[in-house]
Write a protein that holds these residues in place. Structure first.
Motif, PDB file in Angstrom:
ATOM      1  N   GLU A 178       0.863  -1.195   0.000  1.00  0.00           N
ATOM      2  CA  GLU A 178       0.000   0.000   0.000  1.00  0.00           C
ATOM      3  C   GLU A 178       0.895   1.239   0.000  1.00  0.00           C
ATOM      4  OE1 GLU A 178      -3.445   0.858  -0.112  1.00  0.00           O
ATOM      5  OE2 GLU A 178      -2.496   2.827  -0.094  1.00  0.00           O
TER       6      GLU A 178
ATOM      7  N   ASP B 285       5.492   1.703  -3.357  1.00  0.00           N
ATOM      8  CA  ASP B 285       4.777   1.878  -4.623  1.00  0.00           C
ATOM      9  C   ASP B 285       4.617   0.508  -5.275  1.00  0.00           C
ATOM     10  OD1 ASP B 285       3.953   2.329  -7.196  1.00  0.00           O
ATOM     11  OD2 ASP B 285       5.369   3.952  -7.599  1.00  0.00           O
ATOM     12  N   GLY B 286       3.377   0.082  -5.371  1.00  0.00           N
ATOM     13  CA  GLY B 286       3.079  -1.265  -5.860  1.00  0.00           C
ATOM     14  C   GLY B 286       3.408  -1.501  -7.323  1.00  0.00           C
TER      15      GLY B 286
ATOM     16  N   VAL C  94      -1.450   4.976  -8.312  1.00  0.00           N
ATOM     17  CA  VAL C  94      -0.756   6.271  -8.281  1.00  0.00           C
ATOM     18  C   VAL C  94       0.716   6.020  -7.990  1.00  0.00           C
ATOM     19  CG1 VAL C  94      -0.644   8.482  -7.028  1.00  0.00           C
ATOM     20  CG2 VAL C  94      -2.860   7.389  -7.434  1.00  0.00           C
TER      21      VAL C  94
HETATM   22  N1  SAH Z   1      -8.683  -3.683  -1.818  1.00  0.00           N
HETATM   23  C1  SAH Z   1      -8.836  -2.395  -1.251  1.00  0.00           C
HETATM   24  C2  SAH Z   1      -8.969  -1.390  -2.355  1.00  0.00           C
HETATM   25  C3  SAH Z   1      -8.655  -0.034  -1.912  1.00  0.00           C
HETATM   26  S1  SAH Z   1      -8.671   1.137  -3.204  1.00  0.00           S
HETATM   27  C4  SAH Z   1     -10.061  -2.350  -0.359  1.00  0.00           C
HETATM   28  O1  SAH Z   1     -11.039  -3.006  -0.672  1.00  0.00           O
HETATM   29  O2  SAH Z   1     -10.050  -1.609   0.632  1.00  0.00           O
HETATM   30  C5  SAH Z   1      -7.074   0.933  -3.913  1.00  0.00           C
HETATM   31  C6  SAH Z   1      -5.899   1.099  -3.015  1.00  0.00           C
HETATM   32  O3  SAH Z   1      -4.732   1.090  -3.841  1.00  0.00           O
HETATM   33  C7  SAH Z   1      -5.871   2.413  -2.249  1.00  0.00           C
HETATM   34  O4  SAH Z   1      -5.696   2.150  -0.883  1.00  0.00           O
HETATM   35  C8  SAH Z   1      -4.654   3.146  -2.823  1.00  0.00           C
HETATM   36  O5  SAH Z   1      -3.971   3.954  -1.891  1.00  0.00           O
HETATM   37  C9  SAH Z   1      -3.797   1.980  -3.285  1.00  0.00           C
HETATM   38  N2  SAH Z   1      -2.818   2.348  -4.294  1.00  0.00           N
HETATM   39  C10 SAH Z   1      -2.940   3.197  -5.335  1.00  0.00           C
HETATM   40  N3  SAH Z   1      -1.793   3.270  -6.022  1.00  0.00           N
HETATM   41  C11 SAH Z   1      -0.921   2.436  -5.403  1.00  0.00           C
HETATM   42  C12 SAH Z   1       0.441   2.088  -5.633  1.00  0.00           C
HETATM   43  N4  SAH Z   1       1.161   2.594  -6.638  1.00  0.00           N
HETATM   44  N5  SAH Z   1       1.011   1.200  -4.789  1.00  0.00           N
HETATM   45  C13 SAH Z   1       0.330   0.663  -3.748  1.00  0.00           C
HETATM   46  N6  SAH Z   1      -0.949   0.971  -3.475  1.00  0.00           N
HETATM   47  C14 SAH Z   1      -1.569   1.845  -4.291  1.00  0.00           C
END
Ligand code: SAH
Length: 237
Positions: free
Chosen positions: A134, A161-162, A233
């Protein structure tokens, strides 16, 4: 509607914590059963997936004011920081897709986008180990606390960063991404084991759910649904 979280007048703390997770009224086991019926009607068939979704208390992942809506099958609710919890329906669809890969239920799973940790919890009931990444630190910390309270011991969190996955712990039998990328990140497909499957939303204005299977020699890609997710992001926050 949150009298379920504390049982006023009950002096037995064991019972109290059991009540915290079983809930009452709109957050009760019965309400969860109705959600499972609705998911079946919408075409979810995998009994293993439906049974873990019947077990995990979705309402504890959601802020108190919104908990009454926790078991509506098609509701993506806000979880703070401009993010949303994925709908039960899309969680079921994505989980079903990874469990139905040719080699069966994955043992080691990587999730990108922990959010509130609900999809993580579903995966954690099915797989031996779940690694979840996350980018927003406070969201990750909250998800970590929720899963600790629910006694998950097989989830490893990473604040990063995922886009780059979690190479140190790979390769993975399955990768589930819960935010939409503009393209398929190659760093992630590289972390799939042979026989592994990745499920991810791809697209900017219009998004589609992609399924990518890694075989001995190639990556097989198909599109299964139109979807709507928050964007993936870059960087951390
Ligand atoms: N499975 C989660 C979905 C949350 S929304 C749930 O049901 O609660 C998507 C999530 O992806 C958000 O928390 C956002 O912060 C995260 N996210 C967006 N870009 C990311 C990235 N580059 N790396 C890691 N997490 C990311």
């Amino acid at each position: 509607m949150d009298g379920n979280l504390t049982m006023a007048g009950d002096s037995n703390s064991g019972k109290r914590s059991a009540a915290r997770f079983s809930g009452s009224g709109m957050t009760s086991d019965r309400t969860r059963t109705r959600m499972i019926d609705a998911l079946r009607q919408r075409g979810v068939k995998n009994e293993k997936v439906l049974s873990v979704m019947a077990e995990v208390p979705r309402h504890v992942f959601i802020e108190e004011a919104l908990r009454e809506r926790a078991y509506e099958p098609d509701k993506a609710l806000p979880i703070g920081f401009g993010q949303t919890i994925s709908t039960p329906e899309i969680v079921a669809i994505m989980t079903e897709l990874v469990c139905e890969r040719p080699l069966g239920v994955p043992k080691k799973v990587l999730e990108i986008g922990t959010g509130c940790g609900y999809q993580t919890a579903i995966l954690g009931k099915l797989a031996k180990d779940v690694y979840t990444v996350e980018r927003i630190a406070p969201l990750m910390d909250k998800a970590r606390r929720t899963l600790r309270d629910l006694r998950y011991y097989n989830v490893i969190f990473k604040h990063a960063d995922g886009h780059f996955g979690y190479a140190d712990a790979g390769p993975y039998d399955a990768i589930v991404m819960t935010a939409a990328a503009s393209h398929v990140p190659q760093e992630l497909t590289a972390q799939l084991a042979v026989g592994g499957r990745m499920v991810l939303p791809v697209g900017v204005d219009q998004q589609q759910l992609f399924v990518i299977d890694r075989t001995e020699n190639e990556f097989l890609q198909r599109v299964v649904h139109d979807v709507r997710f928050v964007p993936l992001v870059p960087g951390i926050a």
